[in-house]
Design a protein around this motif. Structure first.
Motif, PDB file in Angstrom:
ATOM      1  N   PRO A  30       0.793  -1.011  -0.236  1.00 30.66           N
ATOM      2  CA  PRO A  30       0.141  -0.089  -0.024  1.00 30.66           C
ATOM      3  C   PRO A  30       1.017   1.370   0.058  1.00 30.66           C
ATOM      4  CG  PRO A  30      -0.123  -0.962   2.121  1.00 30.66           C
ATOM      5  CD  PRO A  30       0.708  -1.922   1.538  1.00 30.66           C
ATOM      6  N   ASN A  31       0.632   2.154  -0.884  1.00 24.47           N
ATOM      7  CA  ASN A  31       1.210   3.288  -0.950  1.00 24.47           C
ATOM      8  C   ASN A  31       0.014   4.222  -0.512  1.00 24.47           C
ATOM      9  OD1 ASN A  31      -0.582   4.141  -3.302  1.00 24.47           O
ATOM     10  ND2 ASN A  31       1.076   3.359  -4.569  1.00 24.47           N
ATOM     11  N   SER A  32       0.365   5.837  -0.582  1.00 21.52           N
ATOM     12  CA  SER A  32      -0.775   6.559   0.143  1.00 21.52           C
ATOM     13  C   SER A  32      -2.069   6.695  -0.559  1.00 21.52           C
ATOM     14  CB  SER A  32       0.093   7.751   0.313  1.00 21.52           C
ATOM     15  OG  SER A  32       0.525   8.519  -1.053  1.00 21.52           O
ATOM     16  N   VAL A  33      -1.690   6.517  -1.857  1.00 15.75           N
ATOM     17  CA  VAL A  33      -3.018   7.100  -2.809  1.00 15.75           C
ATOM     18  C   VAL A  33      -4.025   5.520  -2.559  1.00 15.75           C
ATOM     19  CG1 VAL A  33      -3.769   7.084  -5.056  1.00 15.75           C
ATOM     20  CG2 VAL A  33      -1.710   8.382  -4.503  1.00 15.75           C
ATOM     21  N   LEU A  34      -3.125   4.275  -2.620  1.00 12.52           N
ATOM     22  CA  LEU A  34      -3.872   2.950  -2.490  1.00 12.52           C
ATOM     23  C   LEU A  34      -4.482   3.045  -0.970  1.00 12.52           C
ATOM     24  CD1 LEU A  34      -4.221   0.739  -4.533  1.00 12.52           C
ATOM     25  CD2 LEU A  34      -2.303  -0.332  -3.421  1.00 12.52           C
ATOM     26  N   LYS A  35      -3.878   3.324  -0.094  1.00 12.79           N
ATOM     27  CA  LYS A  35      -4.304   3.700   1.510  1.00 12.79           C
ATOM     28  C   LYS A  35      -5.393   4.327   1.436  1.00 12.79           C
ATOM     29  CE  LYS A  35      -0.672   2.581   4.801  1.00 12.79           C
ATOM     30  NZ  LYS A  35       0.386   3.043   5.692  1.00 12.79           N
ATOM     31  N   GLU A  36      -5.362   5.497   0.761  1.00 15.18           N
ATOM     32  CA  GLU A  36      -6.509   6.537   0.992  1.00 15.18           C
ATOM     33  C   GLU A  36      -7.788   5.756   0.105  1.00 15.18           C
ATOM     34  OE1 GLU A  36      -7.740  11.186  -0.381  1.00 15.18           O
ATOM     35  OE2 GLU A  36      -5.747  10.247  -0.661  1.00 15.18           O
ATOM     36  N   GLU A  37      -7.802   5.233  -0.791  1.00 15.15           N
ATOM     37  CA  GLU A  37      -8.863   4.645  -1.626  1.00 15.15           C
ATOM     38  C   GLU A  37      -9.365   3.388  -0.763  1.00 15.15           C
ATOM     39  OE1 GLU A  37     -11.907   4.437  -4.319  1.00 15.15           O
ATOM     40  OE2 GLU A  37     -10.182   5.934  -3.773  1.00 15.15           O
ATOM     41  N   ARG A  97     -13.786 -10.904  -0.451  1.00 14.03           N
ATOM     42  CA  ARG A  97     -12.518 -10.362  -0.597  1.00 14.03           C
ATOM     43  C   ARG A  97     -12.513  -9.181  -1.779  1.00 14.03           C
ATOM     44  NH1 ARG A  97      -9.340 -14.345  -2.111  1.00 14.03           N
ATOM     45  NH2 ARG A  97      -8.947 -13.423  -4.111  1.00 14.03           N
ATOM     46  N   ILE A  98     -11.863  -7.983  -1.335  1.00 11.67           N
ATOM     47  CA  ILE A  98     -11.859  -7.045  -2.225  1.00 11.67           C
ATOM     48  C   ILE A  98     -10.360  -6.827  -2.509  1.00 11.67           C
ATOM     49  CG2 ILE A  98     -12.095  -4.478  -2.804  1.00 11.67           C
ATOM     50  CD1 ILE A  98     -14.751  -4.730  -1.510  1.00 11.67           C
ATOM     51  N   GLY A  99      -9.812  -7.007  -3.696  1.00 14.70           N
ATOM     52  CA  GLY A  99      -8.440  -6.591  -3.955  1.00 14.70           C
ATOM     53  C   GLY A  99      -8.298  -5.406  -4.824  1.00 14.70           C
ATOM     54  N   LEU A 100      -7.299  -4.406  -4.402  1.00 16.44           N
ATOM     55  CA  LEU A 100      -7.095  -3.289  -5.061  1.00 16.44           C
ATOM     56  C   LEU A 100      -5.807  -3.030  -5.380  1.00 16.44           C
ATOM     57  CD1 LEU A 100      -8.744  -0.608  -5.875  1.00 16.44           C
ATOM     58  CD2 LEU A 100      -8.244   0.218  -3.605  1.00 16.44           C
ATOM     59  N   GLY A 101      -5.554  -2.865  -6.608  1.00 18.43           N
ATOM     60  CA  GLY A 101      -3.910  -2.666  -7.099  1.00 18.43           C
ATOM     61  C   GLY A 101      -4.050  -1.051  -7.694  1.00 18.43           C
ATOM     62  N   GLU A 144      -6.501   2.754 -11.921  1.00 18.27           N
ATOM     63  CA  GLU A 144      -6.505   3.288 -13.108  1.00 18.27           C
ATOM     64  C   GLU A 144      -7.817   3.155 -13.735  1.00 18.27           C
ATOM     65  OE1 GLU A 144      -3.055   2.003 -15.276  1.00 18.27           O
ATOM     66  OE2 GLU A 144      -1.641   2.716 -13.878  1.00 18.27           O
ATOM     67  N   ASN A 145      -8.419   1.875 -13.900  1.00 12.23           N
ATOM     68  CA  ASN A 145      -9.341   1.633 -14.600  1.00 12.23           C
ATOM     69  C   ASN A 145     -10.754   1.656 -13.633  1.00 12.23           C
ATOM     70  OD1 ASN A 145      -7.839   0.354 -16.338  1.00 12.23           O
ATOM     71  ND2 ASN A 145      -7.835  -1.553 -15.530  1.00 12.23           N
ATOM     72  N   ASN A 146     -10.395   2.393 -12.548  1.00  7.42           N
ATOM     73  CA  ASN A 146     -11.836   2.450 -11.779  1.00  7.42           C
ATOM     74  C   ASN A 146     -12.606   1.390 -11.419  1.00  7.42           C
ATOM     75  OD1 ASN A 146     -13.509   4.580 -10.241  1.00  7.42           O
ATOM     76  ND2 ASN A 146     -14.877   4.571 -11.724  1.00  7.42           N
ATOM     77  N   GLN A 147     -11.975   0.436 -10.904  1.00  7.84           N
ATOM     78  CA  GLN A 147     -12.621  -0.946 -10.554  1.00  7.84           C
ATOM     79  C   GLN A 147     -11.748  -1.484  -9.355  1.00  7.84           C
ATOM     80  OE1 GLN A 147     -11.815  -3.142 -14.217  1.00  7.84           O
ATOM     81  NE2 GLN A 147     -10.020  -4.236 -13.539  1.00  7.84           N
ATOM     82  N   VAL A 148     -12.385  -2.625  -9.005  1.00  8.22           N
ATOM     83  CA  VAL A 148     -11.905  -3.632  -8.077  1.00  8.22           C
ATOM     84  C   VAL A 148     -12.018  -4.930  -8.108  1.00  8.22           C
ATOM     85  CG1 VAL A 148     -12.076  -1.756  -6.020  1.00  8.22           C
ATOM     86  CG2 VAL A 148     -13.951  -3.593  -6.343  1.00  8.22           C
ATOM     87  N   GLU A 149     -11.023  -5.892  -7.655  1.00  8.11           N
ATOM     88  CA  GLU A 149     -11.453  -7.085  -7.938  1.00  8.11           C
ATOM     89  C   GLU A 149     -12.325  -7.723  -6.653  1.00  8.11           C
ATOM     90  OE1 GLU A 149      -8.181 -10.717  -9.460  1.00  8.11           O
ATOM     91  OE2 GLU A 149      -8.386 -10.423  -7.151  1.00  8.11           O
ATOM     92  N   VAL A 150     -13.333  -8.596  -7.019  1.00  6.93           N
ATOM     93  CA  VAL A 150     -14.046  -9.136  -5.636  1.00  6.93           C
ATOM     94  C   VAL A 150     -14.075 -10.485  -5.741  1.00  6.93           C
ATOM     95  CG1 VAL A 150     -16.346  -9.187  -4.687  1.00  6.93           C
ATOM     96  CG2 VAL A 150     -15.515  -6.934  -5.692  1.00  6.93           C
ATOM     97  N   TYR A 160     -15.451  -5.470 -10.385  1.00 10.26           N
ATOM     98  CA  TYR A 160     -16.631  -4.547  -9.952  1.00 10.26           C
ATOM     99  C   TYR A 160     -16.287  -3.019 -10.365  1.00 10.26           C
ATOM    100  CZ  TYR A 160     -19.687  -8.060  -7.512  1.00 10.26           C
ATOM    101  OH  TYR A 160     -20.537  -9.215  -7.532  1.00 10.26           O
ATOM    102  N   ASN A 161     -17.230  -2.564 -10.716  1.00 11.57           N
ATOM    103  CA  ASN A 161     -17.099  -0.979 -11.079  1.00 11.57           C
ATOM    104  C   ASN A 161     -16.873  -0.170  -9.600  1.00 11.57           C
ATOM    105  OD1 ASN A 161     -17.695   2.088 -11.581  1.00 11.57           O
ATOM    106  ND2 ASN A 161     -17.635   0.907 -13.678  1.00 11.57           N
ATOM    107  N   ARG A 162     -15.951   0.782  -9.693  1.00 14.58           N
ATOM    108  CA  ARG A 162     -15.916   1.456  -8.198  1.00 14.58           C
ATOM    109  C   ARG A 162     -17.128   2.214  -7.928  1.00 14.58           C
ATOM    110  NH1 ARG A 162     -16.122   3.060  -4.402  1.00 14.58           N
ATOM    111  NH2 ARG A 162     -14.852   4.351  -3.166  1.00 14.58           N
ATOM    112  N   GLU A 163     -17.759   2.927  -9.009  1.00 13.12           N
ATOM    113  CA  GLU A 163     -18.889   3.562  -8.698  1.00 13.12           C
ATOM    114  C   GLU A 163     -20.122   2.635  -8.078  1.00 13.12           C
ATOM    115  OE1 GLU A 163     -18.786   6.803  -8.830  1.00 13.12           O
ATOM    116  OE2 GLU A 163     -16.742   6.850  -9.725  1.00 13.12           O
ATOM    117  N   GLY A 164     -20.860   3.187  -6.954  1.00 17.10           N
ATOM    118  CA  GLY A 164     -21.765   2.284  -6.625  1.00 17.10           C
ATOM    119  C   GLY A 164     -21.407   0.959  -5.816  1.00 17.10           C
TER     120      GLY A 164
END
Length: 488
Positions: free
Chosen positions: A310-317, A357-361, A366-372, A383-387
């Motif tokens: 985790p960098n600062s941007v990833l942590k914040e998200e 489990r949500i994975g975020l890299g 960049e793609n405004n998504q997460v792995e679920v 999954y799309n980050r929105e909603g």
């Protein structure tokens, strides 16, 4: 981690013990037959407790607490009750220790023998009904709807974590009523409540029924049970509710003046579920990779894992997602531990049965998504980050429903019918599971079937068709098929 768990197909009993240990649910203790419930295991019990407590209070019950120690004479007052529990009782005989004269430690002070021995409660009917005698004088004092959360002790020779231990945690309800009808309605109300909790929170389907006279709670007129099927085909009694009639009221002289100013004995019920439910939860849903938990009872419903570090941007998200999910009432953990690789974390939370489990890299950002990833099917999706919050909430509901649907399908596939004793034995030995069969209603036939097959009559189902037939053992007339199974 999964390699440390025995395959269910290889050794189901060891698989269960491996899950308990590797998922950090419980540990052995220095006291023979007793267990230490570890924080993660206790967190599951707390969620069960909280939900059940809310359900009890919604139906008018209140909590109280009664002593752990019961005078021995109390257990002698209800004959069936003492006979049912006598062999399981732990007895306190002295009230003081002293230094051993040889200097090797402490011994029981022989001069500190109690005038009357005290029993560590195996159940609390006797101490509670002795107390109710002082609380109940008039119909205006009824109904008395009391529950207690407590520990009990029943001396066991063969133990297994959660399923059978000398000491266990439970709740026990004890209610008093002015009429037989009201007491029966109370016992059936709780019976339905337990079934609702098992199916809609544990995702564990159950068969509701009444126990045979031979299997009733000691001192009860009727015992209602919920029976669940585990993945090895064995039955688990998951909760019982008892109509006690006036047995305990008569034993402890608990009377009230009715509206016609005539004295009557009170009508009673008792009911309880215990930490055995955690064992049922494990054996209903878990797999060879570890624990599988229904979302409603999972201490952590969603875990968020940043990838790789985790960098600062990833942590914040990650923290933003956590907040979004928590605002929807979900329990969420973000794992920022730098000492463990993402792959190790994935395996760890799979072992713990975390539903989502949500994975975020960096690429996901960049793609405004997460792995679920969902624990029940092991499926992964982007999954799309929105909603995202509402999507995850809906996914948890789908997982809850899927676990119940899957368990129902398993039970259906492993429930059989037998019309003869030969067919009954063949099914037990080759297939296992539940067997519906006709029984003549006699204890003699019931015990003979048990002696011959090690299968017990689990319950006389309340729901289902009534159909005449012949008892598989005696050939005598039977009015209804009943549920048999080998059981825990």
């Amino acid at each position: 981690m999964a390699k440390e768990i025995t395959d269910r197909s290889e050794d189901y009993s060891q698989w269960y013990l491996d899950i308990v240990k590797k998922a950090g649910l419980a540990d052995n203790s220095a006291v023979r037959g007793c267990m230490v419930i570890k924080p993660y295991g206790f967190a599951i019990w707390e969620k069960m407790q909280r939900q059940l407590d809310d359900m009890f209070k919604a139906t008018g019950h209140v909590n109280a607490y009664f002593p752990l120690l019961i005078p021995k004479s109390f257990l002698s007052k209800e004959a069936e009750h003492v006979e049912g529990f006598a062999k399981e009782c732990a007895v306190v005989t002295h009230h003081r220790l002293m230094d051993d004269p040889d200097g090797s430690g402490v011994i029981v002070d022989p001069s500190a023998k109690l005038e009357e021995e005290l029993i560590i409660r195996p159940t609390s009917e006797t101490i509670i009904w002795n107390t109710y005698r002082d609380w109940i004088q008039s119909y205006r004092d009824l109904p008395l709807l009391i529950n207690q959360w407590a520990n009990v002790m029943r001396w066991e020779m063969r133990t297994r974590p959660f399923l059978r231990t000398a000491e266990f945690l439970w709740q026990e309800g004890h209610t008093a009523h002015s009429t037989k009808k009201e007491a029966i309605e109370e016992s059936r109300l709780i019976h339905d409540l337990y079934a609702d909790f098992a199916e809609n929170h544990m995702a564990m389907p159950v068969i509701k029924g009444a126990k045979s006279a031979n299997e009733r709670f000691a001192g009860a007129v009727d015992t209602y049970t919920i029976e669940a099927m585990m993945q090895d085909g064995k039955a688990l009694q998951a909760g019982t509710s008892h109509f006690l009639g006036q047995n305990f009221a008569k034993a402890f002289d608990v009377k009230f003046l009715n509206e016609g100013n005539k004295e009557e004995f009170v009508w009673a019920t008792s009911w309880g579920v215990s930490t055995r439910l955690i064992g049922g939860l494990i054996m209903t849903h878990s797999d060879d990779e570890g624990l599988v938990l229904p979302p409603k009872l999972a201490p952590i419903q969603v875990v968020i894992i940043p990838i790789p570090k985790p960098n600062s941007v990833l942590k914040e998200e990650c923290n933003k997602i956590k907040q979004e999910l928590e605002e929807l009432g979900l329990s969420v953990k973000v794992d920022f531990d730098k000492k463990k690789r993402p792959g190790f974390k994935f395996a760890e939370y799979e072992m713990l049965g975390v539903p989502v489990r949500i994975g975020l890299g960096a690429r996901d950002l960049e793609n405004n998504q997460v792995e679920v990833a969902r624990r029940d099917t092991k499926e992964k999706s982007n999954y799309n980050r929105e909603g995202l919050g509402q999507q995850i909430k809906q996914l948890l509901e789908e997982i809850q429903d899927n676990l119940l649907r899957r368990a129902k399908a398993f039970r259906s596939d492993n429930t059989h019918e037998a019309t003869t004793m030969e067919e009954f034995e063949e099914i037990l030995d080759q297939k296992g599971g539940f067997i519906m069969a006709h029984w003549d209603g006699t204890t003699a036939s019931e015990l003979a079937i048990k002696e011959k097959t090690k299968a017990t009559l689990r319950c006389i189902p309340i729901e289902g068709e009534k159909s005449e037939g012949k008892c598989i053992y005696s050939g005598e007339k039977s009015l209804q098929k009943v549920l048999f199974a080998r059981a825990y």
